[in-house]
Design an enzyme around this catalytic site. Sequence first.
Site, mmCIF file in Angstrom:
data_model
loop_
_atom_site.group_PDB
_atom_site.id
_atom_site.type_symbol
_atom_site.label_atom_id
_atom_site.label_comp_id
_atom_site.label_asym_id
_atom_site.label_seq_id
_atom_site.Cartn_x
_atom_site.Cartn_y
_atom_site.Cartn_z
ATOM 1 N N ALA A 254 0.769 -1.249 0.000
ATOM 2 C CA ALA A 254 0.000 0.000 0.000
ATOM 3 C C ALA A 254 0.802 1.303 0.000
ATOM 4 O O ALA A 254 0.290 2.331 -0.428
ATOM 5 C CB ALA A 254 -0.944 0.009 1.198
ATOM 6 N N ALA A 255 2.024 1.307 0.526
ATOM 7 C CA ALA A 255 2.754 2.570 0.686
ATOM 8 C C ALA A 255 2.920 3.287 -0.653
ATOM 9 O O ALA A 255 3.109 2.630 -1.678
ATOM 10 C CB ALA A 255 4.119 2.302 1.313
ATOM 11 N N PRO A 256 2.804 4.626 -0.676
ATOM 12 C CA PRO A 256 2.604 5.548 0.451
ATOM 13 C C PRO A 256 1.142 5.801 0.821
ATOM 14 O O PRO A 256 0.838 6.735 1.560
ATOM 15 C CB PRO A 256 3.242 6.838 -0.070
ATOM 16 C CG PRO A 256 2.963 6.804 -1.541
ATOM 17 C CD PRO A 256 3.046 5.342 -1.943
ATOM 18 N N LYS A 259 -3.355 5.148 -3.071
ATOM 19 C CA LYS A 259 -4.442 4.301 -3.586
ATOM 20 C C LYS A 259 -5.348 3.838 -2.447
ATOM 21 O O LYS A 259 -6.572 3.788 -2.609
ATOM 22 C CB LYS A 259 -3.867 3.105 -4.349
ATOM 23 C CG LYS A 259 -3.097 3.487 -5.609
ATOM 24 C CD LYS A 259 -2.612 2.251 -6.340
ATOM 25 C CE LYS A 259 -1.693 2.628 -7.487
ATOM 26 N NZ LYS A 259 -0.383 3.149 -6.993
ATOM 27 N N ASP A 277 2.125 -2.915 4.085
ATOM 28 C CA ASP A 277 3.380 -2.732 3.362
ATOM 29 C C ASP A 277 4.520 -3.361 4.146
ATOM 30 O O ASP A 277 4.536 -3.306 5.380
ATOM 31 C CB ASP A 277 3.683 -1.259 3.095
ATOM 32 C CG ASP A 277 4.608 -1.089 1.900
ATOM 33 O OD1 ASP A 277 4.093 -1.002 0.766
ATOM 34 O OD2 ASP A 277 5.842 -1.074 2.089
ATOM 35 N N ASP A 304 5.018 -9.452 5.206
ATOM 36 C CA ASP A 304 5.602 -9.798 3.916
ATOM 37 C C ASP A 304 4.514 -10.425 3.041
ATOM 38 O O ASP A 304 4.020 -11.515 3.332
ATOM 39 C CB ASP A 304 6.754 -10.782 4.122
ATOM 40 C CG ASP A 304 7.505 -11.103 2.839
ATOM 41 O OD1 ASP A 304 6.957 -10.892 1.737
ATOM 42 O OD2 ASP A 304 8.655 -11.578 2.934
ATOM 43 N N CYS A 375 3.683 0.218 -12.157
ATOM 44 C CA CYS A 375 4.056 1.479 -12.807
ATOM 45 C C CYS A 375 5.313 1.242 -13.647
ATOM 46 O O CYS A 375 6.279 1.986 -13.574
ATOM 47 C CB CYS A 375 4.272 2.593 -11.791
ATOM 48 S SG CYS A 375 5.551 2.265 -10.570
#
Length: 426
Positions: A254-256, A259, A277, A304, A375
């Site tokens: 999830a970081a940062p 989303k 995360d 993890d 990305c």
Amino acid sequence: MGDFKLILDGLYKILYKNEKSTDIINEISKNIEDISYITKNIYGVLENKLYLEYILKKLSKIKLNKLDKNVRLILLIGLYNIHFLDRKNYAIVNELVNLTKKVSFRSKSFVNAILRSFIRDEENLSRINIKDEDEYKSIKYSMPLWIIKYLNDSYGKAYTDKFLKSLNKERNLSIRINKIKTNRDDLKKSLEEKSYIIEKSKISDFSLIVKNPKALASTEEFKNGLFTIQAEGSIKVCEILNPKKNSNILDICAAPGTKTSFLAELCENSSKIIANDLSFNKLSKIKENIKRLGLKNIEITNFDASILKEEYKEKFDYILCDLPCSGLGVMDRKPEIRYNRTMEDLIKLSKLQKNILDKAFLYLKNGGILLFSTCTIGNIENLDNFTYLSKKKRLKNIKINGKEYIEYNTFEDETDGFFLTKFEKI
């Protein structure tokens, strides 16, 4: 000399300490009001590093890897200023020679001679004399040869050429509206009243493009959580996942938290969200986003994602797998990525992605939705993983705008390179 010292230190940390260019720029901006020249130099050297080194090899009798790292960077800074910023005066040479005295006194005459030689014969020395097409492009666009070959293999030469030509163009900044607190038209009007030039995104219904974003994060609208700065492709991921109210959602990497926060907004704070995360240091950023945007029902975890959690089996209605990747899709914003990635990295990351996707599949309820995104660009981390998911007997692809997956790119979509695909567990 002050600016050049900051530029040198920044580049050293990015290229030799593996720090991020965005973090370096943000750190410098805390102490200096106008960092436009510093920013231009740091990004300029990074975006043109291989080309500048090609020129330097013509000028230096000493092999580049034998040069002191600081001296090598000072020379690249000098060549960049002379060639790209048209600062063809000896005052700038003197400044860089004085800086050299601070970091490697014995190299001062060497730096002076190299930069003055370039000023005298710039036209000839800046010419690229390479016949091989891909090697020529590698120098011209400062793109490692392996990436060019990889993109050629994934998409063909026409795509690669367009991608390379688009790389160093200035990108529009996009923001995501917080639908809990405002709507797109009201936010557009509010920012326009502050003299911002605003356009509606062509990619996402929840996004606006800000043409002149200076001091945007200082506005009351930002402080009050009316919007978040986020790339359009990244916004589209959550929009396509489209979670319903009162559901269980897992954002597995999830970081940062950009989303995660959008998922909460889409559900109007009604859904239970687990934002996980592996990096403990990044969790504070998720908390910061949640607080500013006024979001609820979000549990932050630190496990993890590649290791199975038995208690999560068939627990979630929606799982967002925006997974660790090489980041080749954001090289225009983070140019250092091209220098600290290898093909071996891509292969390892692809295996990790498959491992996490396997766990996410087990965590989904029947009828649950999984969205996989990265990305990055290139088949190893994207198309190969789409194929992997497609072969699972209990997963059914859900088309997005009539397509099995979507890939955004810099030259057609004017946003980050982004890949997304959606599946339902049956």
